[in-house]
Design an enzyme around this catalytic site. Structure first.
Site, PDB file in Angstrom:
ATOM      1  N   ASN A  71       0.887  -1.170   0.000  1.00 49.43           N
ATOM      2  CA  ASN A  71       0.000   0.000   0.000  1.00 49.43           C
ATOM      3  C   ASN A  71       0.920   1.214   0.000  1.00 49.43           C
ATOM      4  O   ASN A  71       1.440   1.612   1.040  1.00 49.43           O
ATOM      5  CB  ASN A  71      -0.869  -0.046   1.266  1.00 49.43           C
ATOM      6  CG  ASN A  71      -1.877   1.078   1.318  1.00 49.43           C
ATOM      7  OD1 ASN A  71      -1.826   2.006   0.512  1.00 49.43           O
ATOM      8  ND2 ASN A  71      -2.781   1.004   2.267  1.00 49.43           N
TER       9      ASN A  71
ATOM     10  N   LYS B 193       3.452   0.886   3.023  1.00 49.54           N
ATOM     11  CA  LYS B 193       3.084  -0.133   4.016  1.00 49.54           C
ATOM     12  C   LYS B 193       3.144  -1.476   3.320  1.00 49.54           C
ATOM     13  O   LYS B 193       2.728  -1.608   2.177  1.00 49.54           O
ATOM     14  CB  LYS B 193       1.646   0.078   4.497  1.00 49.54           C
ATOM     15  CG  LYS B 193       1.534   1.000   5.682  1.00 49.54           C
ATOM     16  CD  LYS B 193       0.168   0.837   6.352  1.00 49.54           C
ATOM     17  CE  LYS B 193      -0.785   1.892   5.883  1.00 49.54           C
ATOM     18  NZ  LYS B 193      -2.105   1.868   6.517  1.00 49.54           N
TER      19      LYS B 193
ATOM     20  N   ARG C 227      -2.575  -2.224  -3.442  1.00 49.24           N
ATOM     21  CA  ARG C 227      -3.776  -1.426  -3.274  1.00 49.24           C
ATOM     22  C   ARG C 227      -3.648  -0.230  -4.202  1.00 49.24           C
ATOM     23  O   ARG C 227      -2.684   0.532  -4.119  1.00 49.24           O
ATOM     24  CB  ARG C 227      -3.885  -0.938  -1.832  1.00 49.24           C
ATOM     25  CG  ARG C 227      -5.029   0.030  -1.681  1.00 49.24           C
ATOM     26  CD  ARG C 227      -5.062   0.641  -0.315  1.00 49.24           C
ATOM     27  NE  ARG C 227      -6.238   1.480  -0.215  1.00 49.24           N
ATOM     28  CZ  ARG C 227      -6.265   2.622   0.455  1.00 49.24           C
ATOM     29  NH1 ARG C 227      -5.186   3.049   1.085  1.00 49.24           N
ATOM     30  NH2 ARG C 227      -7.367   3.324   0.502  1.00 49.24           N
TER      31      ARG C 227
ATOM     32  N   HIS D  74     -12.905   2.957  -0.509  1.00 47.99           N
ATOM     33  CA  HIS D  74     -12.992   1.929   0.543  1.00 47.99           C
ATOM     34  C   HIS D  74     -13.661   0.655   0.032  1.00 47.99           C
ATOM     35  O   HIS D  74     -14.172  -0.150   0.830  1.00 47.99           O
ATOM     36  CB  HIS D  74     -13.824   2.411   1.758  1.00 47.99           C
ATOM     37  CG  HIS D  74     -13.165   3.444   2.620  1.00 47.99           C
ATOM     38  ND1 HIS D  74     -13.888   4.431   3.249  1.00 47.99           N
ATOM     39  CD2 HIS D  74     -11.877   3.634   2.950  1.00 47.99           C
ATOM     40  CE1 HIS D  74     -13.067   5.193   3.954  1.00 47.99           C
ATOM     41  NE2 HIS D  74     -11.828   4.737   3.783  1.00 47.99           N
TER      42      HIS D  74
ATOM     43  N   LEU E  35     -15.822   3.224   9.281  1.00 43.98           N
ATOM     44  CA  LEU E  35     -15.557   4.433  10.053  1.00 43.98           C
ATOM     45  C   LEU E  35     -14.140   4.400  10.610  1.00 43.98           C
ATOM     46  O   LEU E  35     -13.894   3.891  11.711  1.00 43.98           O
ATOM     47  CB  LEU E  35     -16.569   4.560  11.199  1.00 43.98           C
ATOM     48  CG  LEU E  35     -18.051   4.398  10.836  1.00 43.98           C
ATOM     49  CD1 LEU E  35     -18.915   4.416  12.096  1.00 43.98           C
ATOM     50  CD2 LEU E  35     -18.492   5.500   9.874  1.00 43.98           C
ATOM     51  N   GLY E  36     -13.205   4.896   9.839  1.00 44.94           N
ATOM     52  CA  GLY E  36     -11.825   5.023  10.310  1.00 44.94           C
ATOM     53  C   GLY E  36     -11.505   6.498  10.332  1.00 44.94           C
ATOM     54  O   GLY E  36     -12.380   7.326  10.606  1.00 44.94           O
ATOM     55  N   ASN E  37     -10.257   6.854  10.034  1.00 37.81           N
ATOM     56  CA  ASN E  37      -9.955   8.277   9.887  1.00 37.81           C
ATOM     57  C   ASN E  37     -10.689   8.832   8.691  1.00 37.81           C
ATOM     58  O   ASN E  37     -11.252   9.919   8.730  1.00 37.81           O
ATOM     59  CB  ASN E  37      -8.453   8.477   9.740  1.00 37.81           C
ATOM     60  CG  ASN E  37      -7.894   9.102  10.990  1.00 37.81           C
ATOM     61  OD1 ASN E  37      -8.523   9.967  11.604  1.00 37.81           O
ATOM     62  ND2 ASN E  37      -6.714   8.645  11.373  1.00 37.81           N
TER      63      ASN E  37
ATOM     64  N   ARG F 298     -11.633  15.499   7.605  1.00 40.68           N
ATOM     65  CA  ARG F 298     -12.354  15.958   6.399  1.00 40.68           C
ATOM     66  C   ARG F 298     -13.769  16.379   6.762  1.00 40.68           C
ATOM     67  O   ARG F 298     -14.424  15.728   7.572  1.00 40.68           O
ATOM     68  CB  ARG F 298     -12.428  14.844   5.358  1.00 40.68           C
ATOM     69  CG  ARG F 298     -11.083  14.490   4.766  1.00 40.68           C
ATOM     70  CD  ARG F 298     -11.195  13.330   3.784  1.00 40.68           C
ATOM     71  NE  ARG F 298     -10.081  12.431   3.965  1.00 40.68           N
ATOM     72  CZ  ARG F 298     -10.065  11.146   3.619  1.00 40.68           C
ATOM     73  NH1 ARG F 298     -11.114  10.599   3.035  1.00 40.68           N
ATOM     74  NH2 ARG F 298      -9.004  10.418   3.829  1.00 40.68           N
TER      75      ARG F 298
ATOM     76  N   ILE G 198     -13.006   3.192  14.254  1.00 36.35           N
ATOM     77  CA  ILE G 198     -14.077   3.680  15.130  1.00 36.35           C
ATOM     78  C   ILE G 198     -15.230   2.683  15.161  1.00 36.35           C
ATOM     79  O   ILE G 198     -15.753   2.343  16.226  1.00 36.35           O
ATOM     80  CB  ILE G 198     -14.568   5.067  14.647  1.00 36.35           C
ATOM     81  CG1 ILE G 198     -13.438   6.092  14.774  1.00 36.35           C
ATOM     82  CG2 ILE G 198     -15.802   5.501  15.417  1.00 36.35           C
ATOM     83  CD1 ILE G 198     -13.740   7.444  14.122  1.00 36.35           C
TER      84      ILE G 198
ATOM     85  N   ASN H 225     -14.239  -0.383  17.268  1.00 36.64           N
ATOM     86  CA  ASN H 225     -13.749  -0.211  18.649  1.00 36.64           C
ATOM     87  C   ASN H 225     -14.546   0.720  19.536  1.00 36.64           C
ATOM     88  O   ASN H 225     -14.400   0.662  20.749  1.00 36.64           O
ATOM     89  CB  ASN H 225     -12.298   0.292  18.618  1.00 36.64           C
ATOM     90  CG  ASN H 225     -11.372  -0.698  17.950  1.00 36.64           C
ATOM     91  OD1 ASN H 225     -11.301  -1.845  18.374  1.00 36.64           O
ATOM     92  ND2 ASN H 225     -10.691  -0.277  16.899  1.00 36.64           N
TER      93      ASN H 225
ATOM     94  N   GLU I 236      -8.147  -5.207   5.101  1.00 37.41           N
ATOM     95  CA  GLU I 236      -7.909  -4.920   3.688  1.00 37.41           C
ATOM     96  C   GLU I 236      -6.733  -5.722   3.136  1.00 37.41           C
ATOM     97  O   GLU I 236      -6.753  -6.123   1.978  1.00 37.41           O
ATOM     98  CB  GLU I 236      -7.697  -3.410   3.497  1.00 37.41           C
ATOM     99  CG  GLU I 236      -9.030  -2.671   3.590  1.00 37.41           C
ATOM    100  CD  GLU I 236      -8.906  -1.162   3.736  1.00 37.41           C
ATOM    101  OE1 GLU I 236      -8.442  -0.714   4.801  1.00 37.41           O
ATOM    102  OE2 GLU I 236      -9.265  -0.439   2.795  1.00 37.41           O
TER     103      GLU I 236
HETATM  104  P1  ADP Z   1      -7.450   4.701   8.876  1.00 37.60           P
HETATM  105  O1  ADP Z   1      -7.110   3.300   8.418  1.00 37.60           O
HETATM  106  O2  ADP Z   1      -8.510   5.373   8.070  1.00 37.60           O
HETATM  107  O3  ADP Z   1      -6.286   5.575   9.159  1.00 37.60           O
HETATM  108  P2  ADP Z   1      -8.482   3.366  11.249  1.00 37.60           P
HETATM  109  O4  ADP Z   1      -9.474   2.432  10.641  1.00 37.60           O
HETATM  110  O5  ADP Z   1      -7.259   2.806  11.847  1.00 37.60           O
HETATM  111  O6  ADP Z   1      -8.150   4.562  10.288  1.00 37.60           O
HETATM  112  O7  ADP Z   1      -9.284   4.193  12.386  1.00 37.60           O
HETATM  113  C1  ADP Z   1      -8.712   5.259  13.078  1.00 37.60           C
HETATM  114  C2  ADP Z   1      -9.737   5.791  14.071  1.00 37.60           C
HETATM  115  O8  ADP Z   1     -10.147   4.752  14.947  1.00 37.60           O
HETATM  116  C3  ADP Z   1      -9.244   6.937  14.958  1.00 37.60           C
HETATM  117  O9  ADP Z   1     -10.193   7.973  14.975  1.00 37.60           O
HETATM  118  C4  ADP Z   1      -9.175   6.297  16.322  1.00 37.60           C
HETATM  119  O10 ADP Z   1      -9.474   7.230  17.316  1.00 37.60           O
HETATM  120  C5  ADP Z   1     -10.255   5.265  16.258  1.00 37.60           C
HETATM  121  N1  ADP Z   1     -10.056   4.208  17.264  1.00 37.60           N
HETATM  122  C6  ADP Z   1      -9.117   3.251  17.289  1.00 37.60           C
HETATM  123  N2  ADP Z   1      -9.236   2.522  18.432  1.00 37.60           N
HETATM  124  C7  ADP Z   1     -10.289   3.032  19.105  1.00 37.60           C
HETATM  125  C8  ADP Z   1     -10.929   2.727  20.357  1.00 37.60           C
HETATM  126  N3  ADP Z   1     -10.513   1.728  21.142  1.00 37.60           N
HETATM  127  N4  ADP Z   1     -11.987   3.495  20.735  1.00 37.60           N
HETATM  128  C9  ADP Z   1     -12.408   4.502  19.963  1.00 37.60           C
HETATM  129  N5  ADP Z   1     -11.864   4.841  18.784  1.00 37.60           N
HETATM  130  C10 ADP Z   1     -10.810   4.117  18.364  1.00 37.60           C
END
Ligand code: ADP
Length: 377
Positions: free
Chosen positions: A7, A14, A70, A159, A188-190, A220, A309, A312, A362
């Site tokens: 990636n 990565k 990717r 995605h 729901l990630g960054n 964003r 998010i 977790n 992924e």
């Molecule tokens: P990306 O791959 O888009 O960079 P990720 O899927 O790793 O992102 O998600 C990152 C997000 O997940 C961040 O906003 C982080 O705060 C949130 N996150 C990770 N672990 C937890 C947790 N235990 N509780 C709440 N939010 C979490």
């Protein structure tokens, strides 16, 4: 099959080695500061040399069978993973204007592997491909057709690798054949996006021409009135400044000052008003989209949460589901709090729509797609 998953970003690379039979994760790593001086690799070729050096001991024992890349943008051409050759690499390169931050780096990664291991089968797996089934009423913007014809301005969606992987696992968890499965999938990630899945296929998605549209994300803005951009330009902001503002300085970071969901939830629980506003804006926007996509798919069997998010943050899931009462969705409070790496149901048995948490992977998805293409070639 042993697949090296790559990636590559503009200044980072990565990698992860995956065994597609055992699903075992081999070497994994991240090379940063490519081309930024300060002792980092000068270019993607040097970065690949570092990857090869890091893998060397392991490769002597178990050689690689293929490399899976990717690739962010597959444009209108690529609806599936493809075996890479020179023509494919050039076709990906021609899509650079659509993804100026990502595709050039993906092409550099491909060329670096070609130079290093000329006989290695390489496969491109596109973030946009799963959304190639969007009907025209979902992909077309209500702007003059010349913008589409001249610049390719339309909804593409991103995605896709994650949405497709999570869709298959969610259907499996519920015991529904994927071709009969209707769902709303929330990655729901960054970065964050939703997919409306009907009969296992994507029929709508919240990211559009670029990954900026749709949900409130880490940094964003997601949807805003497009006139705001014109207004800001008339105030003297440059295109680059507006780009940075909306992609890097907005979203949760703008609403709260930090884009880490953990910090926001902790602050909201401690009574911080700004944190609660950030959660409200984000969960409200998401709930509106879920309602819309429930209609789009003709009734979802499941709402699926995934990525950092989604997997977790029990607190964030609770905030979202609390806004879905009109759909008869009911969260099982205890099940929602369970932490696990496995796909699971977090709604009550009498919830009108099942709520699931399904971890995404992924790298596994790219490794499996790569193996399938190589075996079929
Ligand atoms: P990306 O791959 O888009 O960079 P990720 O899927 O790793 O992102 O998600 C990152 C997000 O997940 C961040 O906003 C982080 O705060 C949130 N996150 C990770 N672990 C937890 C947790 N235990 N509780 C709440 N939010 C979490």
């Amino acid at each position: 099959m042993r697949v090296l998953v790559i990636n590559s970003g503009s200044s980072s690379l990565k990698y992860q080695v995956r065994d597609t039979e055992s699903n075992e994760i081999g070497a994994t790593g991240l090379i940063e500061r490519i081309g930024e001086g300060a002792g980092g690799p000068a270019n993607h070729g040097e970065a690949m040399d570092q990857v090869a050096a890091a893998l060397e001991a392991g490769l002597a024992e178990k050689p690689l069978d293929a490399v899976g890349h990717r690739v962010v943008h597959g444009g209108e051409r690529f609806s599936e993973p493809v075996l890479i050759n020179n023509e494919i690499t050039r076709a990906i390169e021609r899509l650079n204007p659509l993804a100026p931050l990502h595709n050039p780096a993906n092409v550099l990664g491909i060329r670096a592997i070609t130079a290093k291991w000329p006989d290695m089968p390489q496969v491109a797996v596109f973030d946009t491909a799963f959304h190639r089934t969007l009907p025209e009423h979902a992909w077309r913007y209500a702007v003059p057709d010349s913008l589409y014809r001249k610049y390719g301005i339309r909804r593409y969606g991103f995605h896709g690798t994650s949405h497709e992987f999570v869709t298959a696992r969610a259907a499996e968890l519920l015991g529904v054949p994927v071709e009969d499965f209707n769902a709303v999938v929330a990655h729901l990630g960054n970065g964050a996006s939703l997919a409306a899945v009907k009969g296992g296929a994507s029929i709508d998605t919240s990211m559009g021409f670029t990954p900026l549209e749709g949900l409130v994300m880490g940094t964003r803005s997601g949807d805003i009135d497009p006139s705001i951009l014109v207004f800001l330009q008339r105030q003297g902001l440059s295109a680059d400044e507006i780009d940075t503002l909306l992609n890097r300085e907005s979203g949760l970071k703008a609403l709260f000052g930090d884009n880490d969901m953990r910090a926001i939830v902790d602050a909201a629980e401690a009574g911080d008003k700004q944190a609660q506003v950030a959660l409200d804006v984000t969960s409200y926007r998401l709930a509106k989209y879920i309602g819309g996509y429930h209609v789009a798919v003709g009734g979802a069997q499941a709402i699926v949460f995934t990525a950092g998010i989604g997997e977790n943050s029990a607190a964030f899931r609770e905030q979202v589901v609390a806004r879905l009462g009109a759909l008869g969705v009911k969260l099982d409070g205890a099940a929602n709090l369970v932490r696990s790496g496995s796909p699971r149901v977090v709604s009550t048995p009498d919830s009108a729509i099942a709520v699931l948490v399904v971890p995404t992977d992924e790298e596994q998805a790219i490794a499996e797609a790569t193996a399938a293409v190589v075996l079929a070639s």
